[in-house]
Design a protein around this motif. Structure first.
Motif, PDB file in Angstrom:
ATOM      1  N   TRP A  75       0.813  -1.208   0.000  1.00  0.00           N
ATOM      2  CA  TRP A  75       0.000   0.000   0.000  1.00  0.00           C
ATOM      3  C   TRP A  75       0.851   1.264   0.000  1.00  0.00           C
ATOM      4  O   TRP A  75       0.439   2.288  -0.534  1.00  0.00           O
ATOM      5  CB  TRP A  75      -0.938   0.036   1.201  1.00  0.00           C
ATOM      6  CG  TRP A  75      -0.184   0.173   2.496  1.00  0.00           C
ATOM      7  CD1 TRP A  75       0.281  -0.829   3.276  1.00  0.00           C
ATOM      8  CD2 TRP A  75       0.214   1.384   3.125  1.00  0.00           C
ATOM      9  NE1 TRP A  75       0.951  -0.327   4.351  1.00  0.00           N
ATOM     10  CE2 TRP A  75       0.930   1.031   4.294  1.00  0.00           C
ATOM     11  CE3 TRP A  75       0.057   2.734   2.831  1.00  0.00           C
ATOM     12  CZ2 TRP A  75       1.477   1.983   5.151  1.00  0.00           C
ATOM     13  CZ3 TRP A  75       0.605   3.678   3.687  1.00  0.00           C
ATOM     14  CH2 TRP A  75       1.292   3.301   4.828  1.00  0.00           C
ATOM     15  N   PHE A  76       2.052   1.211   0.585  1.00  0.00           N
ATOM     16  CA  PHE A  76       2.890   2.409   0.685  1.00  0.00           C
ATOM     17  C   PHE A  76       3.374   2.868  -0.686  1.00  0.00           C
ATOM     18  O   PHE A  76       3.664   4.044  -0.886  1.00  0.00           O
ATOM     19  CB  PHE A  76       4.087   2.126   1.597  1.00  0.00           C
ATOM     20  CG  PHE A  76       4.898   3.334   1.918  1.00  0.00           C
ATOM     21  CD1 PHE A  76       4.368   4.338   2.714  1.00  0.00           C
ATOM     22  CD2 PHE A  76       6.172   3.476   1.435  1.00  0.00           C
ATOM     23  CE1 PHE A  76       5.108   5.464   3.012  1.00  0.00           C
ATOM     24  CE2 PHE A  76       6.926   4.596   1.727  1.00  0.00           C
ATOM     25  CZ  PHE A  76       6.394   5.592   2.522  1.00  0.00           C
ATOM     26  N   LEU A  77       3.412   1.971  -1.647  1.00  0.00           N
ATOM     27  CA  LEU A  77       3.860   2.322  -2.985  1.00  0.00           C
ATOM     28  C   LEU A  77       2.922   3.332  -3.647  1.00  0.00           C
ATOM     29  O   LEU A  77       3.379   4.244  -4.330  1.00  0.00           O
ATOM     30  CB  LEU A  77       3.953   1.059  -3.836  1.00  0.00           C
ATOM     31  CG  LEU A  77       4.305   1.249  -5.306  1.00  0.00           C
ATOM     32  CD1 LEU A  77       5.715   1.786  -5.433  1.00  0.00           C
ATOM     33  CD2 LEU A  77       4.159  -0.053  -6.040  1.00  0.00           C
ATOM     34  N   PHE A  78       1.631   3.230  -3.428  1.00  0.00           N
ATOM     35  CA  PHE A  78       0.668   4.085  -4.118  1.00  0.00           C
ATOM     36  C   PHE A  78       0.752   5.551  -3.690  1.00  0.00           C
ATOM     37  O   PHE A  78       0.784   6.431  -4.550  1.00  0.00           O
ATOM     38  CB  PHE A  78      -0.744   3.523  -3.954  1.00  0.00           C
ATOM     39  CG  PHE A  78      -0.864   2.149  -4.566  1.00  0.00           C
ATOM     40  CD1 PHE A  78      -0.698   1.962  -5.931  1.00  0.00           C
ATOM     41  CD2 PHE A  78      -1.100   1.049  -3.775  1.00  0.00           C
ATOM     42  CE1 PHE A  78      -0.787   0.700  -6.493  1.00  0.00           C
ATOM     43  CE2 PHE A  78      -1.190  -0.217  -4.328  1.00  0.00           C
ATOM     44  CZ  PHE A  78      -1.029  -0.397  -5.695  1.00  0.00           C
ATOM     45  N   PRO A  79       0.814   5.890  -2.391  1.00  0.00           N
ATOM     46  CA  PRO A  79       0.968   7.311  -2.060  1.00  0.00           C
ATOM     47  C   PRO A  79       2.323   7.872  -2.498  1.00  0.00           C
ATOM     48  O   PRO A  79       2.411   9.041  -2.886  1.00  0.00           O
ATOM     49  CB  PRO A  79       0.819   7.379  -0.541  1.00  0.00           C
ATOM     50  CG  PRO A  79       0.637   6.007  -0.047  1.00  0.00           C
ATOM     51  CD  PRO A  79       0.538   5.093  -1.209  1.00  0.00           C
ATOM     52  N   VAL A  80       3.365   7.062  -2.458  1.00  0.00           N
ATOM     53  CA  VAL A  80       4.674   7.536  -2.910  1.00  0.00           C
ATOM     54  C   VAL A  80       4.640   7.822  -4.406  1.00  0.00           C
ATOM     55  O   VAL A  80       5.162   8.840  -4.871  1.00  0.00           O
ATOM     56  CB  VAL A  80       5.774   6.511  -2.559  1.00  0.00           C
ATOM     57  CG1 VAL A  80       7.080   6.835  -3.245  1.00  0.00           C
ATOM     58  CG2 VAL A  80       5.973   6.443  -1.058  1.00  0.00           C
ATOM     59  N   PHE A  81       4.007   6.935  -5.167  1.00  0.00           N
ATOM     60  CA  PHE A  81       3.885   7.143  -6.605  1.00  0.00           C
ATOM     61  C   PHE A  81       3.044   8.386  -6.901  1.00  0.00           C
ATOM     62  O   PHE A  81       3.375   9.159  -7.794  1.00  0.00           O
ATOM     63  CB  PHE A  81       3.286   5.898  -7.258  1.00  0.00           C
ATOM     64  CG  PHE A  81       3.332   5.929  -8.751  1.00  0.00           C
ATOM     65  CD1 PHE A  81       4.539   5.945  -9.419  1.00  0.00           C
ATOM     66  CD2 PHE A  81       2.163   5.936  -9.487  1.00  0.00           C
ATOM     67  CE1 PHE A  81       4.590   5.977 -10.805  1.00  0.00           C
ATOM     68  CE2 PHE A  81       2.199   5.959 -10.865  1.00  0.00           C
ATOM     69  CZ  PHE A  81       3.413   5.982 -11.529  1.00  0.00           C
ATOM     70  N   ALA A  82       1.964   8.588  -6.159  1.00  0.00           N
ATOM     71  CA  ALA A  82       1.129   9.786  -6.353  1.00  0.00           C
ATOM     72  C   ALA A  82       1.915  11.054  -6.030  1.00  0.00           C
ATOM     73  O   ALA A  82       1.807  12.067  -6.737  1.00  0.00           O
ATOM     74  CB  ALA A  82      -0.119   9.692  -5.478  1.00  0.00           C
ATOM     75  N   LEU A  83       2.721  11.014  -4.983  1.00  0.00           N
ATOM     76  CA  LEU A  83       3.556  12.161  -4.616  1.00  0.00           C
ATOM     77  C   LEU A  83       4.593  12.439  -5.699  1.00  0.00           C
ATOM     78  O   LEU A  83       4.862  13.598  -6.033  1.00  0.00           O
ATOM     79  CB  LEU A  83       4.229  11.903  -3.271  1.00  0.00           C
ATOM     80  CG  LEU A  83       4.984  13.061  -2.655  1.00  0.00           C
ATOM     81  CD1 LEU A  83       4.042  14.224  -2.365  1.00  0.00           C
ATOM     82  CD2 LEU A  83       5.659  12.619  -1.371  1.00  0.00           C
ATOM     83  N   LEU A  84       5.160  11.396  -6.283  1.00  0.00           N
ATOM     84  CA  LEU A  84       6.114  11.567  -7.373  1.00  0.00           C
ATOM     85  C   LEU A  84       5.450  12.238  -8.572  1.00  0.00           C
ATOM     86  O   LEU A  84       6.000  13.183  -9.151  1.00  0.00           O
ATOM     87  CB  LEU A  84       6.692  10.214  -7.778  1.00  0.00           C
ATOM     88  CG  LEU A  84       7.588  10.217  -9.021  1.00  0.00           C
ATOM     89  CD1 LEU A  84       8.882  10.959  -8.749  1.00  0.00           C
ATOM     90  CD2 LEU A  84       7.854   8.806  -9.484  1.00  0.00           C
ATOM     91  N   LEU A  85       4.276  11.770  -8.950  1.00  0.00           N
ATOM     92  CA  LEU A  85       3.579  12.372 -10.088  1.00  0.00           C
ATOM     93  C   LEU A  85       3.196  13.823  -9.811  1.00  0.00           C
ATOM     94  O   LEU A  85       3.283  14.675 -10.693  1.00  0.00           O
ATOM     95  CB  LEU A  85       2.336  11.552 -10.429  1.00  0.00           C
ATOM     96  CG  LEU A  85       2.606  10.180 -11.046  1.00  0.00           C
ATOM     97  CD1 LEU A  85       1.292   9.440 -11.272  1.00  0.00           C
ATOM     98  CD2 LEU A  85       3.388  10.309 -12.330  1.00  0.00           C
TER      99      LEU A  85
END
Length: 117
Positions: A75-85
């Motif tokens: 689950w931690f991958l999704f907020p990190v990816f959203a923050l990157l975008l």
């Protein structure tokens, strides 16, 4: 888990600690046999039970320990990816339909080559 490894005297300690960290993340005990580096035995909580450059003997607790990663997964991958975008989108300048101002023409000065006063 038995993990054979090939590292060197210089980086053996560091590599053993990375392996211990991976054991804690996944919730298992680790017996790491470094061919040239360190032999390390650790439990699921990260405690190093034995460590030596030739032979490490210890009682190793078996079984799997539940971790947060087991409970929540990736689950931690999704907020990190959203923050990157969001960061990439904020770094791209907005196009507003107006052009950049054109530079003012520079007037040429009379050439003073060869002119002597």
């Amino acid at each position: 888990m038995l993990a054979p490894a090939l590292d060197f005297h210089v980086d053996g300690w560091w590599h053993s600690r990375v392996a211990v960290t991976r054991g804690v993340e996944q919730g298992f005990s680790l017996v790491r046999a470094g061919q040239i580096g360190l032999m390390t035995v650790s439990d699921a909580s990260g405690a190093v039970l034995a460590e030596d450059d030739r032979l490490a003997i210890a009682e190793v607790p078996t079984g799997h320990v539940e971790t947060l990663y087991d409970a929540f997964g990736n689950w931690f991958l999704f907020p990190v990816f959203a923050l990157l975008l969001a960061g990439i989108a904020a770094a791209i300048p907005a196009r507003r339909g107006c052009r950049a101002p054109e530079p003012e023409p520079v007037e040429a000065e009379p050439a003073a080559l060869g002119a002597r006063d």
